[in-house]
Design a protein around this motif. Sequence first.
Motif, PDB file in Angstrom:
ATOM      1  N   ILE A 754      72.461  60.551  12.578  1.00 32.02           N
ATOM      2  CA  ILE A 754      71.818  59.909  13.725  1.00 32.02           C
ATOM      3  C   ILE A 754      72.581  60.206  15.008  1.00 32.02           C
ATOM      4  N   VAL A 755      73.902  60.245  14.924  1.00 27.74           N
ATOM      5  CA  VAL A 755      74.698  60.633  16.102  1.00 27.74           C
ATOM      6  C   VAL A 755      74.290  62.019  16.575  1.00 27.74           C
ATOM      7  N   THR A 756      74.128  62.910  15.622  1.00 27.78           N
ATOM      8  CA  THR A 756      73.718  64.277  15.973  1.00 27.78           C
ATOM      9  C   THR A 756      72.361  64.292  16.661  1.00 27.78           C
ATOM     10  N   LEU A 757      71.397  63.570  16.095  1.00 33.67           N
ATOM     11  CA  LEU A 757      70.056  63.532  16.684  1.00 33.67           C
ATOM     12  C   LEU A 757      70.088  62.984  18.108  1.00 33.67           C
ATOM     13  N   LEU A 758      70.777  61.871  18.307  1.00 34.66           N
ATOM     14  CA  LEU A 758      70.803  61.236  19.627  1.00 34.66           C
ATOM     15  C   LEU A 758      71.518  62.098  20.651  1.00 34.66           C
ATOM     16  N   ARG A 759      72.646  62.674  20.262  1.00 36.12           N
ATOM     17  CA  ARG A 759      73.393  63.490  21.220  1.00 36.12           C
ATOM     18  C   ARG A 759      72.664  64.788  21.545  1.00 36.12           C
TER      19      ARG A 759
END
Length: 818
Positions: A754-759
């Motif tokens: 999710i961190v990857t998606l948001l960033r």
Amino acid sequence: MKTTIDFEECLKDSPRFRQFISREETDIEHLEQRLEKIIKLCNVAVDSGKEYIKNQSAFAMSLWDLQQHFADNKNAHNALGKLIHCFQEMNKFHTTLLDQASRTVLKNLSVFIKDDINQVKDYKGHFLKVSEGYDNALIKNAQASKNRPQEVQEAANILSATKSCFQHTALDYVNYITLVQSRKVPSILSTLLDYYQACVTYYHQGFDLCNDFDEFFKNISEDLNCLRGDYQQLEKEMQNRHMSVNSFSDTNTNSTSNKIEGYLFKKKSKGFKTWCRRWFYLSDNQLVYSDLDSHYRKRCNEDSFSVMEEDLRICTVRPVNDGDRRFCFEVISPTKSHILQADSADMLTLWISALQKSIGAAIQHDSQNSRPHSSLAANALNSKRKIHWEQFLKIPGNSKCCDCRGIDPRWASINLGITLCIECSGVHRSLGVHYSKVRSLTLDAWETENVKVMMELGNDVINRIYEARIGEHCELKVPTENCEISVREAWIKAKYVEKRFVCAMPKPHELLASETAEILSIDSGGGEGSSIHKLDTTSLCKTLSLGARKWAVKKYRRRGHRKRKRSSSKSDEDDDNESLDIPSMSLSISREDLLVIGEELTTECLSMPAILGSDQESTEGENEPEVLDEIPFSKLDANLMLYKASKVHNLPVMCMAFALGANKHWRNVSDFNRTFLHQAVLSGSVMACEYLLLNGVPIDAVDDNGLSALHMSTDKGYIAQVYLLLKHKAKYDTESNDGKKPLDIAVDQRNADIVTLLRLTRLNDEIGLNDEGNGEDETYKDVMKDFSHFAASQPRMLRNRNDTNTLESQRSSLTNSD
């Protein structure tokens, strides 16, 4: 095929053998260069073909708008529909041809280079190494001194072994070369022959398609000849158009009729009291004018009219001679007056005369003597009021158009979950995307979430909802496959916009009545045979007297279960329907004090085609006993029904709630002001979220804690939902009441995905701003596609990727890169 050199020459390592080797290596290298060039150019041809198909598809889709322009011309409308269908089918054939080019030319020739030519090249290196060793052994043997017998013997042994190895290697090398040379002709020719057969099929399909429509377009050509003749006749008549100027002036000058219309200058009564030019006419004892000035009407062609005087019987009219402007007159009522200006003295006289005649006639007859002469004005007054698409057709009812029952539909409405024929899809497009979002089954790219919605619904389910009240006395003509466009338009508008055939929501006081009650039921047959079924009065009263005071929404179970027995209060007719292998949807009483919504739909497991699990990520716990969320009858309404259906991800009931008038912007004040989308997120269902978003539910609404749907899905670790919300452009920088953004929550929970998606989404937006909106970054598109594919194929694994060491290492790398 025999070798082109004797094995003896190989064993002797003669100059002829070396010349053979050199010649064959040069020939194979030349072949490789030519094949690589063919593959490169074929790739270019396929890519350009795909781009052509893409543009051709966009061109065909643009013709839909043109077709709507001719909605009132049946011949032109039908001809355009046929042409659009032809173009789309040709695009389909072309797509198949390009696919065959990739499967034959590109794949086979690439395999030949990789498995055959590269094998020869690899063995060449081995042969040269062994040959070099053999040459060194010969030199060492020649240099051995005869005075050193041990050295002579050792050199002789090495030479013998090296020679044997060389001879075997030379023979193997000749074998590889010979086999490649003998295989190249059949491999290349068979590949090109396969592509030729694909081309033959492509042109044959195109010929058959054109031949099928040949008679239709011949008739169109004959009609065009007639239209050209009419055009030429009209052109001759239009040559005398300027003669109408004098006749129009004479007609207006000599007219004494009280039916008059035309432009007048109107003096504003407020502000700077400027003059504006408006279109005036008399209508039903009223003086009416257009709200738009003459210049603006030419540009936008809009109709907006206002009534200046509602009753001319109480008005008088007189000329105005004391002002600076000419040709003015005044319309006076008991409460106000209006100054108007004509274009000439003759028009001033005509307007005053017409108004006086209209006033006199109204007073004398007290009836309608003035009606709008302009049809435009009359109307203005009335105006105040790449998927597996074949498997979609296996869903119950989907093999025929949802509206006209035409066979082999090739279009779909993704927010309604239905399939449509080409004619009905055009009508659906005209409704607007807030009612129906139309996609092509064969030409458009289908996203996983859209497929899931389609799999949950289908024509049978939707028609049980939207055609539940079609009786024998329906005032509208039911559309058929070959009906006129006006019939389709009237039916589809009544069905989806006016929702005329949807059963009304039963009111709580009606359900609690002691005498009789009517319960919403949608017959399992669907369509034209559907009707409202009334429960037996005696049984219902008995049920209500025992305290039926609650309702609940049935959870949609997607695994097989044994069929439950219905309540004894069901009629014999319902018992007959139970034997059908088609589930029905209703508000049915499953026990004496509880009304379960969707009970009958969810008790039978449908045998759906296995193109994608419709909601495979939301089946956890289905083997456990279900605990219904029971709600008092006093709270029975469409909004709460949709709220509860979103919680249990029951799409048919969600669809029924929308049909019953659920408000997309509704919030549950008793549950932190949460929306339907909040509940769908908490249910863990991607499909339920997608359905709500397709139907216009706000994506960025927050509850009392300031949490949006993206906050909740991030907090729950639902990666597929996060991807879905970001794809629909959810705001990722919204702060909750405790000051946290979704990214902060993901970092706290160490959820690297999710961190990857948001960033990545944030970075992509920043790149888009810097590039002045030139589009999404290609890397971002690729990553999002990977997430989409993973969410579709292995959703549970995506949700359970919580290995601590892996997440920690990924988080560290992301933090450093950020």
